[in-house]
Enzyme design. Structure first.
Site, PDB file in Angstrom:
ATOM      1  CE  LYS A   1      -5.493   1.581   8.456  1.00  0.00           C
ATOM      2  NZ  LYS A   1      -5.126   2.556   7.414  1.00  0.00           N
TER       3      LYS A   1
ATOM      4  CB  THR B   1      -3.794   8.047   3.684  1.00  0.00           C
ATOM      5  OG1 THR B   1      -2.710   7.312   4.238  1.00  0.00           O
ATOM      6  CG2 THR B   1      -4.165   9.130   4.697  1.00  0.00           C
TER       7      THR B   1
ATOM      8  CD  GLU C   1      -1.977   1.331   3.078  1.00  0.00           C
ATOM      9  OE1 GLU C   1      -2.146   2.452   3.609  1.00  0.00           O
ATOM     10  OE2 GLU C   1      -2.160   0.262   3.690  1.00  0.00           O
TER      11      GLU C   1
END
Length: 217
Positions: free
Chosen positions: A128, A69, A40
């Site tokens: 997450k 993000t 990521e």
């Protein structure tokens, strides 16, 4: 891509966030070379979209490559255009719904039971737990698995190699790891150290022939 299948197979997501775009790209490519394929690139890093574009060109179309993000619909669209094929959010936000509209799988940031229910309602593929260390670590994961026994949790935030083992032993499908793995590599620092840490983490998330985390036996 099938994000949940990939998480179960590889058990670790590397989170690359850096102040040096060339260093971040080298970091992504090094992680792939070291057999950590779920990577990521955080949009909070310098020139992150360009890093994703360049990494996609280097890795080819089949390699998993995520954008992290992701908060807004604009973030999701920009990440998709840059070549990301999965999305990671830090919270329950419009990035989830926008990514699903783009048919991108989502690892959605959650903290509370309410977050979990809402993220799944919006179509998140996996959850997450962030920030995992501050939330209580593996014991918090164990508590969440009481009312949510079948949910695919991925603890992220302050997860070192030992914490990775413990989270997996408590039933996490994978862990997300940033600075304990990346170190200063994405800021233009030591790639040799990154390679060494990658091997430590791969050992930490390895499974035995029964499919259990080594730390969980």
């Amino acid at each position: 891509m099938n994000l949940l299948t990939a998480l179960r197979a590889h058990r670790i997501v590397a989170i690359v966030r850096g102040d040096d775009a060339d260093g971040a790209l080298r970091t992504v490519l090094t992680l792939a070379e070291e057999h950590i394929p779920l990577i990521e690139v955080s949009l909070s890093g310098r020139d992150a979209l360009d890093v994703i574009r360049r990494a996609r060109a280097e890795l080819g179309p089949a390699a998993p490559l995520g954008a992290g993000t992701v908060l807004t619909a604009q973030d999701a669209r920009a990440a998709h255009d840059a070549g990301a094929d999965f999305i990671v959010t830090p919270a329950v936000c419009e990035g989830i719904t926008a990514a699903r509209e783009l048919r991108l799988p989502v690892l959605a940031g959650v903290m509370t039971p309410t977050d979990i229910v809402e993220a799944r309602r919006l179509g998140a593929d996996a959850l997450k737990i962030f920030p995992a260390a501050q939330a209580g670590g593996p014991e918090y994961l164990r508590a969440l698995r009481g009312p949510f026994p079948g949910e695919p949790f991925v603890p992220v935030g302050g997860v070192d190699a030992e914490a990775a083992r413990l989270h997996l032993a408590q039933g996490a499908v994978a862990v997300g790891v940033g600075s304990p793995l990346i170190g200063d590599a994405a800021d233009g620092g030591d790639i040799g150290g990154l390679r060494a840490r990658a091997r430590v983490f791969l050992d930490a998330v390895a499974v035995d022939t029964a499919g259990r985390a080594e730390a969980g036996r």
